[in-house]
Structure formats: C-alpha cells, structure tokens
Design a protein around this motif. Structure first.
Motif, mmCIF file in Angstrom:
data_model
loop_
_atom_site.group_PDB
_atom_site.id
_atom_site.type_symbol
_atom_site.label_atom_id
_atom_site.label_comp_id
_atom_site.label_asym_id
_atom_site.label_seq_id
_atom_site.Cartn_x
_atom_site.Cartn_y
_atom_site.Cartn_z
ATOM 1 N N ASP A 1 1.128 14.747 -0.631
ATOM 2 C CA ASP A 1 1.904 13.508 -0.636
ATOM 3 C C ASP A 1 1.962 12.921 -2.048
ATOM 4 O O ASP A 1 3.025 12.504 -2.517
ATOM 5 N N ALA A 2 0.809 12.896 -2.705
ATOM 6 C CA ALA A 2 0.789 12.371 -4.077
ATOM 7 C C ALA A 2 1.616 13.246 -5.008
ATOM 8 O O ALA A 2 2.328 12.733 -5.898
ATOM 9 N N ALA B 1 6.387 13.950 -8.416
ATOM 10 C CA ALA B 1 7.576 14.743 -8.745
ATOM 11 C C ALA B 1 8.863 13.945 -8.599
ATOM 12 O O ALA B 1 9.952 14.481 -8.839
ATOM 13 N N GLY B 2 8.752 12.682 -8.211
ATOM 14 C CA GLY B 2 9.927 11.828 -8.106
ATOM 15 C C GLY B 2 10.698 11.960 -6.812
ATOM 16 O O GLY B 2 11.861 11.544 -6.738
ATOM 17 N N LYS B 3 10.069 12.497 -5.766
ATOM 18 C CA LYS B 3 10.759 12.703 -4.493
ATOM 19 C C LYS B 3 10.518 11.542 -3.536
ATOM 20 O O LYS B 3 9.442 10.940 -3.517
ATOM 21 N N HIS B 4 11.510 11.265 -2.708
ATOM 22 C CA HIS B 4 11.293 10.416 -1.551
ATOM 23 C C HIS B 4 10.387 11.177 -0.588
ATOM 24 O O HIS B 4 10.487 12.402 -0.465
ATOM 25 N N ASP C 1 -5.664 4.170 -0.194
ATOM 26 C CA ASP C 1 -5.431 3.252 -1.309
ATOM 27 C C ASP C 1 -4.847 3.972 -2.524
ATOM 28 O O ASP C 1 -3.999 3.422 -3.238
ATOM 29 N N ALA C 2 -5.298 5.208 -2.743
ATOM 30 C CA ALA C 2 -4.769 5.977 -3.872
ATOM 31 C C ALA C 2 -3.282 6.266 -3.675
ATOM 32 O O ALA C 2 -2.481 6.154 -4.617
ATOM 33 N N GLU D 1 0.069 4.894 -5.838
ATOM 34 C CA GLU D 1 1.124 5.754 -6.386
ATOM 35 C C GLU D 1 2.493 5.282 -5.932
ATOM 36 O O GLU D 1 3.448 5.251 -6.720
ATOM 37 N N ALA D 2 2.609 4.916 -4.667
ATOM 38 C CA ALA D 2 3.896 4.444 -4.147
ATOM 39 C C ALA D 2 4.297 3.119 -4.798
ATOM 40 O O ALA D 2 5.473 2.902 -5.110
ATOM 41 N N ASP D 3 3.329 2.245 -5.019
ATOM 42 C CA ASP D 3 3.628 0.951 -5.643
ATOM 43 C C ASP D 3 4.148 1.123 -7.068
ATOM 44 O O ASP D 3 4.936 0.297 -7.552
ATOM 45 N N ARG D 4 3.717 2.179 -7.744
ATOM 46 C CA ARG D 4 4.195 2.426 -9.106
ATOM 47 C C ARG D 4 5.625 2.978 -9.121
ATOM 48 O O ARG D 4 6.234 3.067 -10.186
ATOM 49 N N ARG D 5 6.135 3.353 -7.938
ATOM 50 C CA ARG D 5 7.464 3.965 -7.849
ATOM 51 C C ARG D 5 8.277 3.288 -6.741
ATOM 52 O O ARG D 5 8.620 3.920 -5.745
ATOM 53 N N PRO D 6 8.583 2.011 -6.892
ATOM 54 C CA PRO D 6 9.265 1.284 -5.813
ATOM 55 C C PRO D 6 10.644 1.833 -5.480
ATOM 56 O O PRO D 6 11.180 1.562 -4.401
#
Length: 383
Positions: free
Chosen positions: A120-121, A126-129, A144-145, A149-154
């Motif tokens: 998942d990470a 890699a910039g994927k949805h 949490d990790a 990661e998701a929060d950094r890529r809204p």
C-alpha cells in the motif's frame, strides 16, 4: 478494442457514493464523460480475483496490468479479463514493475495482511490512487504510517475495502437507526459461522497469526467497522473467550483462533455480542452471517434488510432485500472519486479503518487473556 465509455445510468446506479455526492451538491457530472480509470491489480488470490471480476464489470475501469508471484494466478486472471473484455492485460511477478508504469492510474491491492503496509505504501509512493484491502494494518503503528503517507499526498484517492459502507442496505439501515425510529439502540447481535474450517489460504497464511493477524483482524474488522458506524466509534472495553486448538490434529502449526465469542461495550451502555467460528455443523441453522441491532422501539436485520417494530400496528419495512454486489459498489465509489472534479469523501475514512484495527487488537487480547480489556490498554501498548 474501442475505449469503454461511461454510461450515466450504470455509473450512478452502481455507485452508492455517486448518489450521495450529488445529494451534497458535489460535481460528479464531469466524471461521467471522461475515459475509464486505468487500473492495475497486485495480488490475484481469492480476494484479488473477486476484485478483478468486479472491476471488469464496471465500464469506469480499464484493467491494464496484473501482478502476482504465482504464474498460475496471473494466467487465470488474464483469462478472466480476456473473456470479459477481449484483451489480456500485461502481467508481472514484481509489483515494482507494475507500479513503474506511468499509464497505471490506480492500484487495487489484495495481498496477505502482513504485506498490506509494504505494498500500500509503495503504491502511494509511486503516485497511484489506492484501493487497499482491509485491514489497513496489523498494528496501529502500521495504520499511522500509511495515514501519514496518504496525508502527504492529498491529491491521491485512498479507499479501504470495507465494502459494506457502500452497500445501500447497510447505509440506509444505519440511517434508520440514527433517525431514532427504532428508539434508543440497546445492543447489536452478530455472528459469522462456517463449517468450512480449517481455512488456510495460499501457503497457509490464514492459519498464521503473524501473517493474518488472526480472524479478529482478517474477517472480524468488517463487523467492528459496522459496529463503529452504528455507535459512532470504537468500544470502551471487551471481554471474550475462544479456542486456538480446535484443528490441532489437522494443522499442528496453526495458531489462529478458529472459534471465539466476545462482548463489546460502549460508554453510553450500547453493547454487542459476536460469535466467530469455523467449526459449526454443515447446516443453514448453524452457519452464515447475521448482523442485527435492537432498539427500544424495534430492530433491524442487516442480512435481510428488514425493520421490525415493537408496536405491531407498524408494518415491517424492507430495505434493498436480496444479495447486493457491495464490492462493485465500493469499487465504483473509488473510481468516481478519482474522476470527480471535486474531492469526494471516501465511504470509510482512514481513521475509521484504523479504528477497526484497534478493535481487532482489543478483541484479540480479550480472547487471549479471557478478561476484560479496555481500549486505553491497547492504545497505550501501541503508542
């Protein structure tokens, strides 16, 4: 093969999230005239194959790449895709090769639970949805990790596979309970029982607590999320008991809890009982999935979609009876969110997915130690 065009009636009919988004004034019309989302799948076992079949049934998706370590899984998946769409997607035995493709917009990940955080990470990096299968992680640290990661890529859409959240019967059932028509919610009664044990999974991962997190994590998270949805959050405490030795003669190395029961309690007095077993007799009277809520004025059965009232003058009400393709609804909501001109909230947030892992850990400890365990204990231990 000509490009697949979105059909508005099919698109809105399949997606519970689409109707919700429109009711909130969200702009989804632009998504209906855009090309399908180019999708890759990582993991092609039982769940991955189910995701593949659902994606192939949606014109909003174009499956272009498949990945699994097992060649036979890849060949099977290619055959399914070719029969459905007339074209064989490219196949890979290395997830990194699939993720390196610039034309893959979104990834569906369905690997053993112990690998969720890794793949998942990697998909996010890699910039994927990302459509991540449940559980979000086996520990709160993993959850949490991934959330970080998701929060950094809204700009990247992330959904988690709690497909009941996209099922219109479950959505309307929860709304019915929250509306007060059933009075004050008193308790939930649920069971998930089967005669098919021991269930091992590919290379035995479902029989390994280290790899699966145990059944409280692998399957039970669906029930915990349903309960959170109704109660507004995770329980305060739990007590349980169970057995990890029922298949010891058949599978000496097995260390998952194949039979357990648990009682959960919330601060406001709402409580739930749940039985989870793989050792029931092969009889419909013993096996199946049951999810019911009882309030002071009536009850709702999520399995049948039936609301029944204590006042017998009020007729029973049926909400979306019969089998519903909730995985297809969930994937359609994911694809809608990718193509929508405005952000569309996911059916289940990452925080809610984390809470399902939290409750799984709570239940597992309560069953292991046969005592009342509080949520605070789990949160402190995982801090």
């Amino acid at each position: 093969m000509p490009p697949i065009r979105l059909n508005r009636r099919h698109f809105l009919g399949c997606s519970a999230a689409a109707g919700w988004a429109i009711s909130q004034g969200r702009d989804v019309e632009g998504a209906l005239n855009l090309p399908p989302v180019r999708v890759g799948l990582i993991g092609l076992g039982n769940r991955g194959t189910a995701l593949l079949r659902s994606a192939l049934d949606l014109p909003e998706a174009e499956v272009v790449a498949l990945c699994d370590l097992e060649e036979r899984h890849r060949r099977r998946a290619q055959g399914i895709a070719e029969k459905a769409r007339g074209r064989r997607p490219d196949d890979y035995d290395d997830p990194a090769a699939l993720l390196a493709r610039d034309d893959v917009e979104a990834v569906l990940v369905a690997v053993p639970n112990c690998w969720h955080i890794t793949y998942d990470a990697s998909a996010l990096l890699a910039g994927k949805h990302l459509y991540a299968e449940k559980p979000l992680g086996l520990t709160l640290r993993e959850c949490d990790a991934l959330i970080a990661e998701a929060d950094r890529r809204p700009e990247q859409v992330v959904h988690v596979g709690f497909q009941r959240r996209s099922n219109p019967r479950f959505r309307e059932g929860v709304e019915l309970i929250r509306s007060g028509e059933l009075g004050t919610p008193l308790e939930a009664r649920a069971s998930w029982t089967s005669s098919n044990g021991p269930v091992d999974g590919h290379n035995g991962w479902l029989g390994s607590r280290e790899q699966s997190g145990d059944w409280m994590m692998e399957q039970g998270v669906h029930v915990w999320d349903w309960l959170h949805w109704i109660a507004g959050g995770p329980p305060a405490r739990a007590f349980g008991t169970g057995r990890r030795d029922v298949f010891a003669d058949l599978r000496p190395g097995r260390d998952v809890t194949d039979h357990y029961s648990v009682t959960l309690e919330w601060p406001d007095g709402f409580h739930a009982s749940f039985v989870h077993s793989w050792v029931d007799p092969a009889d419909d009277a013993f096996t199946g999935i049951s999810q019911r809520v009882v309030g002071t004025a009536g009850g709702f059965d999520f399995g049948t979609g039936t609301a029944t009232f204590r006042d017998r003058s009020i007729p029973r009400r049926a909400l979306h009876p019969g089998n519903l393709p909730d995985t297809r609804f969930a994937l359609s909501a994911f694809l809608l969110a990718i193509r929508s001109a405005e952000p569309v909230p996911p059916p289940v947030t990452l925080t809610e997915a984390r809470n399902a892992t939290l409750t799984a850990l709570l239940v597992r400890k309560a069953v292991d130690e046969r005592r009342v365990v509080t949520r605070a204990e789990i949160e402190q231990a995982e801090a």
